[in-house]
Design a protein around this motif. Structure first.
Motif, PDB file in Angstrom:
ATOM      1  N   ILE A 132      -1.713  -6.652  -7.972  1.00  0.00           N
ATOM      2  CA  ILE A 132      -1.340  -7.396  -6.767  1.00  0.00           C
ATOM      3  C   ILE A 132      -0.403  -8.520  -7.152  1.00  0.00           C
ATOM      4  O   ILE A 132      -0.606  -9.217  -8.141  1.00  0.00           O
ATOM      5  CB  ILE A 132      -2.598  -7.968  -6.084  1.00  0.00           C
ATOM      6  CG1 ILE A 132      -3.523  -6.836  -5.635  1.00  0.00           C
ATOM      7  CG2 ILE A 132      -2.215  -8.838  -4.883  1.00  0.00           C
ATOM      8  CD1 ILE A 132      -4.808  -7.308  -5.013  1.00  0.00           C
ATOM      9  N   TRP A 133       0.666  -8.711  -6.354  1.00  0.00           N
ATOM     10  CA  TRP A 133       1.649  -9.715  -6.711  1.00  0.00           C
ATOM     11  C   TRP A 133       1.106 -11.122  -6.500  1.00  0.00           C
ATOM     12  O   TRP A 133       0.108 -11.355  -5.826  1.00  0.00           O
ATOM     13  CB  TRP A 133       2.956  -9.492  -5.965  1.00  0.00           C
ATOM     14  CG  TRP A 133       2.839  -9.347  -4.475  1.00  0.00           C
ATOM     15  CD1 TRP A 133       3.007 -10.305  -3.543  1.00  0.00           C
ATOM     16  CD2 TRP A 133       2.526  -8.147  -3.762  1.00  0.00           C
ATOM     17  NE1 TRP A 133       2.830  -9.802  -2.291  1.00  0.00           N
ATOM     18  CE2 TRP A 133       2.536  -8.464  -2.388  1.00  0.00           C
ATOM     19  CE3 TRP A 133       2.257  -6.815  -4.139  1.00  0.00           C
ATOM     20  CZ2 TRP A 133       2.271  -7.528  -1.402  1.00  0.00           C
ATOM     21  CZ3 TRP A 133       2.000  -5.880  -3.152  1.00  0.00           C
ATOM     22  CH2 TRP A 133       2.009  -6.236  -1.806  1.00  0.00           C
ATOM     23  N   LYS A 134       1.793 -12.095  -7.083  1.00  0.00           N
ATOM     24  CA  LYS A 134       1.291 -13.459  -7.219  1.00  0.00           C
ATOM     25  C   LYS A 134       0.962 -14.108  -5.878  1.00  0.00           C
ATOM     26  O   LYS A 134      -0.068 -14.783  -5.733  1.00  0.00           O
ATOM     27  CB  LYS A 134       2.308 -14.313  -7.974  1.00  0.00           C
ATOM     28  CG  LYS A 134       1.816 -15.725  -8.272  1.00  0.00           C
ATOM     29  CD  LYS A 134       2.836 -16.510  -9.081  1.00  0.00           C
ATOM     30  CE  LYS A 134       2.333 -17.925  -9.356  1.00  0.00           C
ATOM     31  NZ  LYS A 134       3.319 -18.694 -10.156  1.00  0.00           N
ATOM     32  N   SER A 135       1.810 -13.938  -4.871  1.00  0.00           N
ATOM     33  CA  SER A 135       1.583 -14.604  -3.591  1.00  0.00           C
ATOM     34  C   SER A 135       0.288 -14.123  -2.931  1.00  0.00           C
ATOM     35  O   SER A 135      -0.445 -14.913  -2.320  1.00  0.00           O
ATOM     36  CB  SER A 135       2.774 -14.385  -2.650  1.00  0.00           C
ATOM     37  OG  SER A 135       2.961 -13.000  -2.395  1.00  0.00           O
ATOM     38  N   VAL A 136      -0.004 -12.831  -3.050  1.00  0.00           N
ATOM     39  CA  VAL A 136      -1.240 -12.289  -2.470  1.00  0.00           C
ATOM     40  C   VAL A 136      -2.456 -12.819  -3.226  1.00  0.00           C
ATOM     41  O   VAL A 136      -3.471 -13.178  -2.626  1.00  0.00           O
ATOM     42  CB  VAL A 136      -1.218 -10.753  -2.479  1.00  0.00           C
ATOM     43  CG1 VAL A 136      -2.536 -10.194  -1.970  1.00  0.00           C
ATOM     44  CG2 VAL A 136      -0.070 -10.239  -1.633  1.00  0.00           C
ATOM     45  N   ARG A 137      -2.350 -12.891  -4.539  1.00  0.00           N
ATOM     46  CA  ARG A 137      -3.455 -13.428  -5.333  1.00  0.00           C
ATOM     47  C   ARG A 137      -3.735 -14.876  -4.967  1.00  0.00           C
ATOM     48  O   ARG A 137      -4.890 -15.307  -4.884  1.00  0.00           O
ATOM     49  CB  ARG A 137      -3.134 -13.315  -6.830  1.00  0.00           C
ATOM     50  CG  ARG A 137      -3.058 -11.888  -7.358  1.00  0.00           C
ATOM     51  CD  ARG A 137      -3.237 -11.837  -8.874  1.00  0.00           C
ATOM     52  NE  ARG A 137      -2.258 -12.665  -9.574  1.00  0.00           N
ATOM     53  CZ  ARG A 137      -1.054 -12.239  -9.950  1.00  0.00           C
ATOM     54  NH1 ARG A 137      -0.689 -10.995  -9.694  1.00  0.00           N
ATOM     55  NH2 ARG A 137      -0.232 -13.034 -10.598  1.00  0.00           N
ATOM     56  N   SER A 138      -2.675 -15.640  -4.724  1.00  0.00           N
ATOM     57  CA  SER A 138      -2.842 -17.046  -4.342  1.00  0.00           C
ATOM     58  C   SER A 138      -3.540 -17.167  -2.989  1.00  0.00           C
ATOM     59  O   SER A 138      -4.408 -18.023  -2.798  1.00  0.00           O
ATOM     60  CB  SER A 138      -1.477 -17.741  -4.284  1.00  0.00           C
ATOM     61  OG  SER A 138      -0.853 -17.733  -5.550  1.00  0.00           O
ATOM     62  N   ILE A 171       0.838  -1.199   0.000  1.00  0.00           N
ATOM     63  CA  ILE A 171       0.000   0.000   0.000  1.00  0.00           C
ATOM     64  C   ILE A 171       0.873   1.249   0.000  1.00  0.00           C
ATOM     65  O   ILE A 171       0.594   2.231  -0.693  1.00  0.00           O
ATOM     66  CB  ILE A 171      -0.931  -0.001   1.231  1.00  0.00           C
ATOM     67  CG1 ILE A 171      -1.933  -1.166   1.118  1.00  0.00           C
ATOM     68  CG2 ILE A 171      -1.668   1.329   1.348  1.00  0.00           C
ATOM     69  CD1 ILE A 171      -2.819  -1.334   2.321  1.00  0.00           C
ATOM     70  N   ARG A 172       1.954   1.228   0.803  1.00  0.00           N
ATOM     71  CA  ARG A 172       2.840   2.382   0.867  1.00  0.00           C
ATOM     72  C   ARG A 172       3.531   2.628  -0.477  1.00  0.00           C
ATOM     73  O   ARG A 172       3.718   3.771  -0.891  1.00  0.00           O
ATOM     74  CB  ARG A 172       3.888   2.154   1.970  1.00  0.00           C
ATOM     75  CG  ARG A 172       4.771   3.393   2.225  1.00  0.00           C
ATOM     76  CD  ARG A 172       5.813   3.128   3.304  1.00  0.00           C
ATOM     77  NE  ARG A 172       5.200   2.815   4.581  1.00  0.00           N
ATOM     78  CZ  ARG A 172       5.227   1.621   5.156  1.00  0.00           C
ATOM     79  NH1 ARG A 172       5.835   0.604   4.552  1.00  0.00           N
ATOM     80  NH2 ARG A 172       4.648   1.412   6.328  1.00  0.00           N
ATOM     81  N   ALA A 173       3.889   1.549  -1.169  1.00  0.00           N
ATOM     82  CA  ALA A 173       4.627   1.698  -2.425  1.00  0.00           C
ATOM     83  C   ALA A 173       3.740   2.199  -3.558  1.00  0.00           C
ATOM     84  O   ALA A 173       4.222   2.877  -4.474  1.00  0.00           O
ATOM     85  CB  ALA A 173       5.252   0.354  -2.814  1.00  0.00           C
TER      86      ALA A 173
END
Length: 205
Positions: free
Chosen positions: A11-17, A1-3
């Motif tokens: 959203i990067w892959k690990s979060v999507r998983s 969120i900060r970035a």
């Protein structure tokens, strides 16, 4: 969120998983607030060479009395209060001029209700599973594995679906980690996840 605060980002892959896994198990995330306690109590233990799990019967009232007590209540935080800490503060350095470790500390609550050994000795225990360990692991991991195997076999023999259950262990770190459903150690965390998965699938608490 900060970035990516000021703009959209993928959203990067690990979060999507993680989100996909959570959405897949959402239909199973239900449990009745009025679920009854099971009379069958599970007790597990392990050593470096193997493990065992036994099941015995108690009255519902006894199970409810033991199962309703959170193990973390065994410890209470002893605080001297904000006034005492402020009076010991060095206004120039912003730190305590004479640190006193007794001002704030954790202590064991002498009023914590322990499990009565006489109660356990009076139970007719039945072995539901036991066996050797092949691979060497820290004892708290082996204890957690024993708990996981015990729940699996106890459910198969006694049908705990939709029940509140009581499991007794003698490893404090495992008990507290299981109660809070989190652990810093990944090996223990893996066992907690396995136990949580069984709780969801079998609808037991």
């Amino acid at each position: 969120i900060r970035a990516h605060h000021d703009h959209q980002a993928k959203i990067w892959k690990s979060v999507r998983s993680e989100l996909q896994a959570f959405s897949s198990i959402m239909p199973l995330l239900q449990h009745s607030w009025s679920a009854e306690w099971s009379e069958q109590v599970l007790c597990t233990d392990a050593c470096l060479g193997g493990y065992g799990a036994v099941v015995g019967s108690m009255s519902v009232e006894q199970v409810r009395a033991l199962g309703s007590v959170r193990e973390r209540r065994r410890f209470k935080f002893k605080s001297a209060g904000g006034r005492a800490r402020a009076l010991r503060q060095d206004p120039w350095a912003g730190t305590s001029a004479d640190p006193d470790p007794d001002l704030d500390e954790w202590e064991v609550d002498e009023c914590f209700p322990e499990v009565d050994p006489a109660l356990l000795l009076g139970i007719d225990w039945t072995v539901v599973c036991d066996g050797p360990y092949v691979h060497a692991e820290p004892i708290h991991i082996l204890e957690a594995r024993a708990q996981h195997s015990g729940i699996l076999e106890a459910h198969a023999h006694h049908g705990w679906t939709g029940k509140r259950t009581l499991t007794l262990l003698d490893n404090m770190s495992d008990v507290l980690a299981l109660e809070r459903a989190r652990a810093h150690n990944f090996g223990l965390l893996l066992q907690l996840r396995r136990s949580a998965a069984m709780s969801i699938v079998f609808d037991i608490r």
